[in-house]
Design a protein around this motif. Structure first.
Motif, PDB file in Angstrom:
ATOM      1  N   ARG A 212      -2.227  -1.492  -1.396  1.00 27.35           N
ATOM      2  CA  ARG A 212      -1.034  -2.332  -1.436  1.00 27.35           C
ATOM      3  C   ARG A 212      -0.597  -2.693  -0.025  1.00 27.35           C
ATOM      4  O   ARG A 212      -0.541  -1.848   0.863  1.00 27.35           O
ATOM      5  N   ASP A 213      -0.281  -3.956   0.131  1.00 25.59           N
ATOM      6  CA  ASP A 213       0.277  -4.427   1.399  1.00 25.59           C
ATOM      7  C   ASP A 213       1.720  -3.936   1.483  1.00 25.59           C
ATOM      8  O   ASP A 213       2.557  -4.286   0.661  1.00 25.59           O
ATOM      9  N   LYS A 214       2.011  -3.113   2.491  1.00 19.99           N
ATOM     10  CA  LYS A 214       3.336  -2.499   2.574  1.00 19.99           C
ATOM     11  C   LYS A 214       4.448  -3.530   2.621  1.00 19.99           C
ATOM     12  O   LYS A 214       5.489  -3.384   1.984  1.00 19.99           O
ATOM     13  N   SER A 215       4.217  -4.629   3.331  1.00 22.15           N
ATOM     14  CA  SER A 215       5.260  -5.649   3.457  1.00 22.15           C
ATOM     15  C   SER A 215       5.570  -6.314   2.132  1.00 22.15           C
ATOM     16  O   SER A 215       6.677  -6.786   1.900  1.00 22.15           O
ATOM     17  N   GLU A 216       4.570  -6.349   1.216  1.00 17.28           N
ATOM     18  CA  GLU A 216       4.769  -6.971  -0.084  1.00 17.28           C
ATOM     19  C   GLU A 216       5.192  -5.960  -1.136  1.00 17.28           C
ATOM     20  O   GLU A 216       5.838  -6.306  -2.121  1.00 17.28           O
ATOM     21  N   ALA A 217       4.824  -4.692  -0.932  1.00 20.88           N
ATOM     22  CA  ALA A 217       5.080  -3.684  -1.953  1.00 20.88           C
ATOM     23  C   ALA A 217       6.524  -3.218  -1.987  1.00 20.88           C
ATOM     24  O   ALA A 217       7.053  -2.894  -3.045  1.00 20.88           O
ATOM     25  N   GLU A 218       7.201  -3.184  -0.829  1.00 15.92           N
ATOM     26  CA  GLU A 218       8.569  -2.687  -0.792  1.00 15.92           C
ATOM     27  C   GLU A 218       9.460  -3.560  -1.669  1.00 15.92           C
ATOM     28  O   GLU A 218       9.512  -4.773  -1.523  1.00 15.92           O
ATOM     29  N   GLY A 219      10.156  -2.908  -2.566  1.00 18.64           N
ATOM     30  CA  GLY A 219      11.053  -3.626  -3.454  1.00 18.64           C
ATOM     31  C   GLY A 219      10.392  -4.212  -4.674  1.00 18.64           C
ATOM     32  O   GLY A 219      11.063  -4.664  -5.592  1.00 18.64           O
ATOM     33  N   LYS A 220       9.052  -4.200  -4.718  1.00 16.69           N
ATOM     34  CA  LYS A 220       8.336  -4.795  -5.843  1.00 16.69           C
ATOM     35  C   LYS A 220       7.976  -3.751  -6.880  1.00 16.69           C
ATOM     36  O   LYS A 220       8.008  -4.014  -8.080  1.00 16.69           O
ATOM     37  N   TYR A 221       7.619  -2.561  -6.437  1.00 13.02           N
ATOM     38  CA  TYR A 221       7.193  -1.504  -7.356  1.00 13.02           C
ATOM     39  C   TYR A 221       8.319  -0.464  -7.433  1.00 13.02           C
ATOM     40  O   TYR A 221       8.359   0.489  -6.666  1.00 13.02           O
ATOM     41  N   LEU A 222       9.231  -0.686  -8.347  1.00 16.95           N
ATOM     42  CA  LEU A 222      10.424   0.148  -8.422  1.00 16.95           C
ATOM     43  C   LEU A 222      10.101   1.577  -8.844  1.00 16.95           C
ATOM     44  O   LEU A 222      10.853   2.500  -8.548  1.00 16.95           O
ATOM     45  N   ASP A 223       8.964   1.757  -9.525  1.00 22.59           N
ATOM     46  CA  ASP A 223       8.636   3.080 -10.021  1.00 22.59           C
ATOM     47  C   ASP A 223       8.116   4.016  -8.940  1.00 22.59           C
ATOM     48  O   ASP A 223       8.203   5.227  -9.070  1.00 22.59           O
ATOM     49  N   ASP A 224       7.567   3.469  -7.871  1.00 18.44           N
ATOM     50  CA  ASP A 224       7.027   4.333  -6.827  1.00 18.44           C
ATOM     51  C   ASP A 224       7.234   3.693  -5.451  1.00 18.44           C
ATOM     52  O   ASP A 224       6.318   3.490  -4.693  1.00 18.44           O
ATOM     53  N   TYR A 225       8.469   3.403  -5.154  1.00 22.99           N
ATOM     54  CA  TYR A 225       8.813   2.729  -3.902  1.00 22.99           C
ATOM     55  C   TYR A 225       8.277   3.456  -2.675  1.00 22.99           C
ATOM     56  O   TYR A 225       7.825   2.827  -1.718  1.00 22.99           O
ATOM     57  N   ASN A 226       8.281   4.792  -2.712  1.00 21.58           N
ATOM     58  CA  ASN A 226       7.858   5.562  -1.534  1.00 21.58           C
ATOM     59  C   ASN A 226       6.349   5.604  -1.379  1.00 21.58           C
ATOM     60  O   ASN A 226       5.841   6.026  -0.353  1.00 21.58           O
ATOM     61  N   ASN A 227       5.619   5.179  -2.391  1.00 21.51           N
ATOM     62  CA  ASN A 227       4.165   5.272  -2.342  1.00 21.51           C
ATOM     63  C   ASN A 227       3.561   3.897  -2.054  1.00 21.51           C
ATOM     64  O   ASN A 227       2.706   3.413  -2.770  1.00 21.51           O
ATOM     65  N   VAL A 228       4.040   3.263  -0.982  1.00 21.40           N
ATOM     66  CA  VAL A 228       3.650   1.887  -0.710  1.00 21.40           C
ATOM     67  C   VAL A 228       2.241   1.776  -0.159  1.00 21.40           C
ATOM     68  O   VAL A 228       1.721   0.677  -0.018  1.00 21.40           O
ATOM     69  N   ASN A 229       1.590   2.881   0.175  1.00 23.30           N
ATOM     70  CA  ASN A 229       0.238   2.827   0.710  1.00 23.30           C
ATOM     71  C   ASN A 229      -0.818   3.127  -0.357  1.00 23.30           C
ATOM     72  O   ASN A 229      -1.983   3.288  -0.036  1.00 23.30           O
ATOM     73  N   SER A 230      -0.424   3.242  -1.609  1.00 24.97           N
ATOM     74  CA  SER A 230      -1.380   3.505  -2.674  1.00 24.97           C
ATOM     75  C   SER A 230      -2.114   2.214  -3.035  1.00 24.97           C
ATOM     76  O   SER A 230      -1.921   1.175  -2.428  1.00 24.97           O
ATOM     77  N   VAL A 231      -2.965   2.285  -4.049  1.00 20.51           N
ATOM     78  CA  VAL A 231      -3.774   1.133  -4.418  1.00 20.51           C
ATOM     79  C   VAL A 231      -3.333   0.571  -5.765  1.00 20.51           C
ATOM     80  O   VAL A 231      -2.603   1.231  -6.516  1.00 20.51           O
ATOM     81  N   GLU A 232      -3.785  -0.644  -6.053  1.00 25.06           N
ATOM     82  CA  GLU A 232      -3.547  -1.271  -7.348  1.00 25.06           C
ATOM     83  C   GLU A 232      -4.797  -2.039  -7.751  1.00 25.06           C
ATOM     84  O   GLU A 232      -5.610  -2.432  -6.911  1.00 25.06           O
ATOM     85  N   VAL A 233      -4.952  -2.239  -9.045  1.00 20.69           N
ATOM     86  CA  VAL A 233      -6.028  -3.058  -9.585  1.00 20.69           C
ATOM     87  C   VAL A 233      -5.535  -4.502  -9.652  1.00 20.69           C
ATOM     88  O   VAL A 233      -4.441  -4.762 -10.137  1.00 20.69           O
ATOM     89  N   GLN A 234      -6.343  -5.427  -9.142  1.00 14.98           N
ATOM     90  CA  GLN A 234      -5.976  -6.838  -9.150  1.00 14.98           C
ATOM     91  C   GLN A 234      -7.027  -7.668  -9.875  1.00 14.98           C
ATOM     92  O   GLN A 234      -8.227  -7.434  -9.722  1.00 14.98           O
ATOM     93  N   THR A 235      -6.574  -8.634 -10.646  1.00 15.99           N
ATOM     94  CA  THR A 235      -7.460  -9.624 -11.265  1.00 15.99           C
ATOM     95  C   THR A 235      -6.650 -10.880 -11.515  1.00 15.99           C
ATOM     96  O   THR A 235      -5.436 -10.820 -11.743  1.00 15.99           O
ATOM     97  N   ALA A 236      -7.291 -12.028 -11.457  1.00 16.22           N
ATOM     98  CA  ALA A 236      -6.578 -13.298 -11.599  1.00 16.22           C
ATOM     99  C   ALA A 236      -5.962 -13.422 -12.991  1.00 16.22           C
ATOM    100  O   ALA A 236      -6.559 -13.006 -13.987  1.00 16.22           O
ATOM    101  N   PRO A 237      -4.761 -13.996 -13.095  1.00 15.30           N
ATOM    102  CA  PRO A 237      -4.125 -14.186 -14.392  1.00 15.30           C
ATOM    103  C   PRO A 237      -4.784 -15.320 -15.169  1.00 15.30           C
ATOM    104  O   PRO A 237      -5.383 -16.226 -14.591  1.00 15.30           O
ATOM    105  N   ILE A 238      -4.656 -15.287 -16.492  1.00 13.39           N
ATOM    106  CA  ILE A 238      -5.195 -16.336 -17.341  1.00 13.39           C
ATOM    107  C   ILE A 238      -4.639 -17.701 -16.934  1.00 13.39           C
ATOM    108  O   ILE A 238      -5.342 -18.711 -16.964  1.00 13.39           O
TER     109      ILE A 238
END
Length: 359
Positions: A235-261
């Motif tokens: 996760r990009d820290k600058s984009e993750a802050e405030g976006k992932y309310l469930d784990d705000y402090n874990n901004v350096n973790s990873v996420e799965v990404q795929t294009a939306p339909i």
């Protein structure tokens, strides 16, 4: 049955050499289709109910928006197509499912009996419009304005061939990808004409590349020609802050990404399953087209479809500049390559991992 093929069309079962390879089969007939395979020594069809639902949706979409992709018109006497008005309903889904199931019951037992012991099968069901039936309708050239009229002009064709599932975890079993073309039109439906439309992309395929990726801008990757594309991204820290309310402090973790339909990608059956598994296991997933500009944040990548199921990616090649694809073959293109180390998805073959266990 190794190498043998079976074709069911208009009530007639034929076998190789009379049955063509599946690519030739798809090129010869217009229409919507879906492909899956048997599992556990031919005892089940993988996620068959989901495939039938998507097939009914693809058929409805094509009839309503691009009926010319469903019918093979006579070039000498072209027939003007008007859109149908097929509704999205359980009745429509049920009729398509019955059409497929009745035909499958005629040919699948034969293929299972003739196959080699333990051999799995690839099954392709294609729904095609019958131009003669359309002409015979009361409103010739006007399509139809109800589900019943549309259903009456449809034929079902089945192709069954032997298939050897890939093995996870062995060296050099991963996919090698190259970004070579723009996204497809009408991506929310799976239709046979795409087999022909993607052929020009082959001129840009580098040696050893096993799948071609699509993008409309050279940065945001949509999907592969025959797969959906995923990355496991820091996760990009600058984009993750405030976006992932469930784990705000874990901004350096990873996420799965795929294009939306909505970006114009095929609603793949395995794609949807991966997303559902991620949600159920608490794995962060974001439906956003992976950006090549941020590929240094990608820890892993994988592709999915109903034959491969899930295959880790070993390398990705991207042309520089993107515009060079317009007029050059692969020899004249400069490529940037990203290599992945043995990662999460490859380790999942030998270790306990949520995605591996659930899919």
């Amino acid at each position: 049955m190794s190498g043998m093929r079976f074709l069911y069309s208009n009530g007639v079962v034929s076998c190789s050499p009379d049955a063509p390879p599946v690519t030739a089969f798809l090129e010869s007939l217009p229409g919507s289709y879906t492909t899956t395979r048997t599992h556990e020594n031919g005892t089940t069809l993988l996620f068959w109910e989901r495939h039938l639902k998507r097939l009914s949706n693809s058929t409805r979409i094509l009839l309503n928006s691009n009926p010319e992709l469903m019918f093979k018109a006579n070039k000498k006497i072209p027939l003007l197509f008007s859109p149908f008005s097929v509704t999205s309903s359980l009745k429509w889904e049920s009729r398509i499912q019955s059409l497929v199931s009745n035909s499958l019951n005629q040919v699948l037992p034969i293929a299972l009996k003739e196959r080699s012991n333990g051999e799995e099968l690839a099954v392709t069901a294609l729904v095609s419009g019958d131009i003669e039936k359309l002409k015979a309708m009361k409103n010739v050239g006007g399509g139809g304005d109800d589900d019943n009229g549309a259903f009456q002009v449809l034929d079902l064709h089945l192709h069954i061939g032997s298939y050897i599932p890939p093995v996870f975890g062995i060296e050099e079993s991963g996919a090698h990808l190259a970004l070579v073309g723009r996204g497809r039109d009408l991506a929310d439906a799976k239709y046979s004409d795409w087999v022909r439309l993607r052929k020009p992309l082959e001129k840009s395929r580098p040696p050893s590349v096993t799948e071609l990726l699509l993008s409309n801008d050279g940065d945001r990757i949509l999907e592969g020609c025959i797969t959906n594309f995923f990355v496991i991204c820091q996760r990009d820290k600058s984009e993750a802050e405030g976006k992932y309310l469930d784990d705000y402090n874990n901004v350096n973790s990873v996420e799965v990404q795929t294009a939306p339909i909505s970006d114009g990608v095929l609603p793949g059956v395995i794609r949807q399953l991966v997303i559902e598994v991620c949600h159920s296991k608490g794995i962060p997933v974001c439906e956003v087209a992976p950006s090549w500009e941020k590929h240094r944040l990608w820890e892993e990548a994988f592709v999915t479809n109903s034959l491969r199921v899930l295959q880790h990616v070993e390398t990705i090649k991207v042309p520089q500049p993107w515009e060079s694809l317009e007029s050059k073959s692969f020899e004249g293109i400069s490529w940037i390559e990203k290599k992945f180390q043995k990662g999460i998805m490859e380790r999942a073959s030998t270790e306990s991992h949520p995605l591996n266990e659930s899919i």
